[in-house]
Design a protein around this motif. Structure first.
Motif, PDB file in Angstrom:
ATOM      1  N   PRO A 251       7.889   3.660  11.377  1.00 32.56           N
ATOM      2  CA  PRO A 251       6.913   2.657  10.920  1.00 32.56           C
ATOM      3  C   PRO A 251       5.978   2.217  12.040  1.00 32.56           C
ATOM      4  O   PRO A 251       6.370   2.143  13.205  1.00 32.56           O
ATOM      5  CB  PRO A 251       7.798   1.497  10.449  1.00 32.56           C
ATOM      6  CG  PRO A 251       9.081   1.673  11.189  1.00 32.56           C
ATOM      7  CD  PRO A 251       9.268   3.147  11.349  1.00 32.56           C
ATOM      8  N   ASP A 252       4.734   1.936  11.664  1.00 30.77           N
ATOM      9  CA  ASP A 252       3.745   1.456  12.629  1.00 30.77           C
ATOM     10  C   ASP A 252       3.997  -0.010  12.962  1.00 30.77           C
ATOM     11  O   ASP A 252       4.577  -0.762  12.170  1.00 30.77           O
ATOM     12  CB  ASP A 252       2.330   1.604  12.058  1.00 30.77           C
ATOM     13  CG  ASP A 252       1.947   3.062  11.841  1.00 30.77           C
ATOM     14  OD1 ASP A 252       2.402   3.909  12.624  1.00 30.77           O
ATOM     15  OD2 ASP A 252       1.199   3.340  10.876  1.00 30.77           O
TER      16      ASP A 252
ATOM     17  N   THR B  25      -1.811  -5.661   8.788  1.00 30.71           N
ATOM     18  CA  THR B  25      -0.962  -4.644   8.176  1.00 30.71           C
ATOM     19  C   THR B  25       0.386  -4.643   8.876  1.00 30.71           C
ATOM     20  O   THR B  25       0.455  -4.690  10.107  1.00 30.71           O
ATOM     21  CB  THR B  25      -1.598  -3.247   8.287  1.00 30.71           C
ATOM     22  OG1 THR B  25      -2.872  -3.253   7.644  1.00 30.71           O
ATOM     23  CG2 THR B  25      -0.718  -2.197   7.621  1.00 30.71           C
ATOM     24  N   GLY B  26       1.444  -4.618   8.097  1.00 31.12           N
ATOM     25  CA  GLY B  26       2.789  -4.597   8.662  1.00 31.12           C
ATOM     26  C   GLY B  26       3.730  -3.815   7.762  1.00 31.12           C
ATOM     27  O   GLY B  26       3.421  -3.542   6.595  1.00 31.12           O
ATOM     28  N   THR B  27       4.880  -3.441   8.315  1.00 33.50           N
ATOM     29  CA  THR B  27       5.869  -2.666   7.564  1.00 33.50           C
ATOM     30  C   THR B  27       7.184  -3.427   7.505  1.00 33.50           C
ATOM     31  O   THR B  27       7.702  -3.868   8.538  1.00 33.50           O
ATOM     32  CB  THR B  27       6.106  -1.291   8.214  1.00 33.50           C
ATOM     33  OG1 THR B  27       4.875  -0.575   8.264  1.00 33.50           O
ATOM     34  CG2 THR B  27       7.112  -0.480   7.405  1.00 33.50           C
TER      35      THR B  27
ATOM     36  N   SER C 198      -0.543  -4.961   3.265  1.00 38.16           N
ATOM     37  CA  SER C 198      -1.757  -5.444   3.925  1.00 38.16           C
ATOM     38  C   SER C 198      -2.042  -6.850   3.412  1.00 38.16           C
ATOM     39  O   SER C 198      -1.728  -7.177   2.261  1.00 38.16           O
ATOM     40  CB  SER C 198      -2.950  -4.525   3.646  1.00 38.16           C
ATOM     41  OG  SER C 198      -3.387  -4.661   2.310  1.00 38.16           O
TER      42      SER C 198
ATOM     43  N   ALA D 149      10.811   1.796   3.830  1.00 40.99           N
ATOM     44  CA  ALA D 149       9.748   1.222   4.655  1.00 40.99           C
ATOM     45  C   ALA D 149       8.585   0.870   3.732  1.00 40.99           C
ATOM     46  O   ALA D 149       7.980   1.756   3.121  1.00 40.99           O
ATOM     47  CB  ALA D 149       9.304   2.211   5.725  1.00 40.99           C
TER      48      ALA D 149
ATOM     49  N   GLN E  29       2.842  -3.934  13.667  1.00 40.33           N
ATOM     50  CA  GLN E  29       1.901  -4.817  12.981  1.00 40.33           C
ATOM     51  C   GLN E  29       0.547  -4.771  13.680  1.00 40.33           C
ATOM     52  O   GLN E  29       0.461  -4.743  14.909  1.00 40.33           O
ATOM     53  CB  GLN E  29       2.445  -6.246  12.981  1.00 40.33           C
ATOM     54  CG  GLN E  29       1.564  -7.238  12.241  1.00 40.33           C
ATOM     55  CD  GLN E  29       2.222  -8.606  12.146  1.00 40.33           C
ATOM     56  OE1 GLN E  29       3.432  -8.703  12.003  1.00 40.33           O
ATOM     57  NE2 GLN E  29       1.423  -9.654  12.233  1.00 40.33           N
TER      58      GLN E  29
ATOM     59  N   THR F 240       4.960  -0.832   3.353  1.00 38.64           N
ATOM     60  CA  THR F 240       3.769  -1.251   4.097  1.00 38.64           C
ATOM     61  C   THR F 240       2.949  -2.220   3.256  1.00 38.64           C
ATOM     62  O   THR F 240       2.657  -1.943   2.088  1.00 38.64           O
ATOM     63  CB  THR F 240       2.901  -0.039   4.469  1.00 38.64           C
ATOM     64  OG1 THR F 240       3.687   0.878   5.241  1.00 38.64           O
ATOM     65  CG2 THR F 240       1.697  -0.472   5.299  1.00 38.64           C
TER      66      THR F 240
ATOM     67  N   THR G 213       0.805  -1.226   0.000  1.00 37.28           N
ATOM     68  CA  THR G 213       0.000   0.000   0.000  1.00 37.28           C
ATOM     69  C   THR G 213       0.838   1.276   0.000  1.00 37.28           C
ATOM     70  O   THR G 213       0.351   2.334  -0.399  1.00 37.28           O
ATOM     71  CB  THR G 213      -0.929   0.028   1.222  1.00 37.28           C
ATOM     72  OG1 THR G 213      -0.138  -0.037   2.425  1.00 37.28           O
ATOM     73  CG2 THR G 213      -1.887  -1.160   1.191  1.00 37.28           C
ATOM     74  N   LYS G 214       2.100   1.177   0.456  1.00 34.45           N
ATOM     75  CA  LYS G 214       2.891   2.407   0.587  1.00 34.45           C
ATOM     76  C   LYS G 214       4.377   2.076   0.617  1.00 34.45           C
ATOM     77  O   LYS G 214       4.787   1.066   1.188  1.00 34.45           O
ATOM     78  CB  LYS G 214       2.485   3.137   1.876  1.00 34.45           C
ATOM     79  CG  LYS G 214       3.175   4.454   2.125  1.00 34.45           C
ATOM     80  CD  LYS G 214       2.537   5.202   3.300  1.00 34.45           C
ATOM     81  CE  LYS G 214       2.535   4.398   4.580  1.00 34.45           C
ATOM     82  NZ  LYS G 214       1.998   5.180   5.730  1.00 34.45           N
TER      83      LYS G 214
END
Length: 207
Positions: free
Chosen positions: A198-199, A141-143, A99, A95, A201, A97, A68-69
């Motif tokens: 980064p967020d 969702t993970g980075t 999903s 980074a 997971q 991302t 996604t990014k």
């Protein structure tokens, strides 16, 4: 008292029998290992591959995966709650991302095949958690984090594998990140001095 006492040596016939069994087991293990390696090597050329772009979805291991990014920076936060520490690189951090929607059984992205970034004939491995496991009925969702050489990023592709020894056809999704020799310098200029945070997971139910 009849029978053999504990601690007494076994008769020679018993010892020979045990040695024969041990040798046979070792041979069986070698044969099975050889078969497994041969299967793995052979199936490596028979992967079901699909190539998509950032924002496009593809099926993988019973779920749907999407990059996604993609963000670039030269500094990376360790995510510290009380005291943030910043890691710097003379190269560049990416980074990415992703999903992963899993409507059926629990599934993973990564596994034995891992998650590699290929560019300019090089293979970059992620650092940190390289497996995204998602429960059935959820979207995870993970980075993924990579440290790369900005001068070695031509035709950058993220490979998402699901390889298991006994899968009939291993699966691979290749995601074109849109980075090549024509714009790699621009990516690096925009990354200079930028801190990536980064967020963690996360999961949410599929509605």
């Amino acid at each position: 008292m009849s029978g053999q006492q504990a601690g007494q040596p076994q008769p020679a016939s018993h010892a020979r029998r045990d040695r024969v069994i041990a040798i046979l087991l070792a041979v069986v293990c070698i044969v099975v290992t050889g078969i497994a390696v041969e299967l793995s090597d052979t199936l490596g050329d028979l992967k079901a591959r699909r190539t998509v772009r950032v924002g496009e979805s593809a099926s993988l291991n019973g779920g749907t995966v999407t990059v996604t990014k993609v963000e670039a920076g030269t500094e990376l936060s360790d995510g510290g709650t009380y005291e943030e520490k910043i890691i710097k690189t003379p190269g560049m951090f990416l980074a990415i991302t992703i999903s992963y929607r899993v409507p059926g059984e629990e599934a993973t992205v990564g596994g034995l095949g891992g998650l590699a970034l290929e560019a300019s004939g090089l293979t970059y491995k992620p650092f940190g958690n390289s497996i995204l496991k998602v429960r059935a009925g959820y979207e995870g969702t993970g980075t993924l984090l990579y440290q790369v050489d900005p001068k070695q990023l031509d035709d950058a592709v993220l490979t998402l594998d699901h390889d298991e020894m006994f899968y009939v056809t291993p699966q691979q999704v290749r995601v074109d990140l849109g980075i090549d020799d024509s714009n790699a310098a621009q990516w690096y200029r925009s990354a200079k001095g930028r801190v990536l945070r980064p967020d963690d997971q996360s999961e949410r139910p599929i509605r």
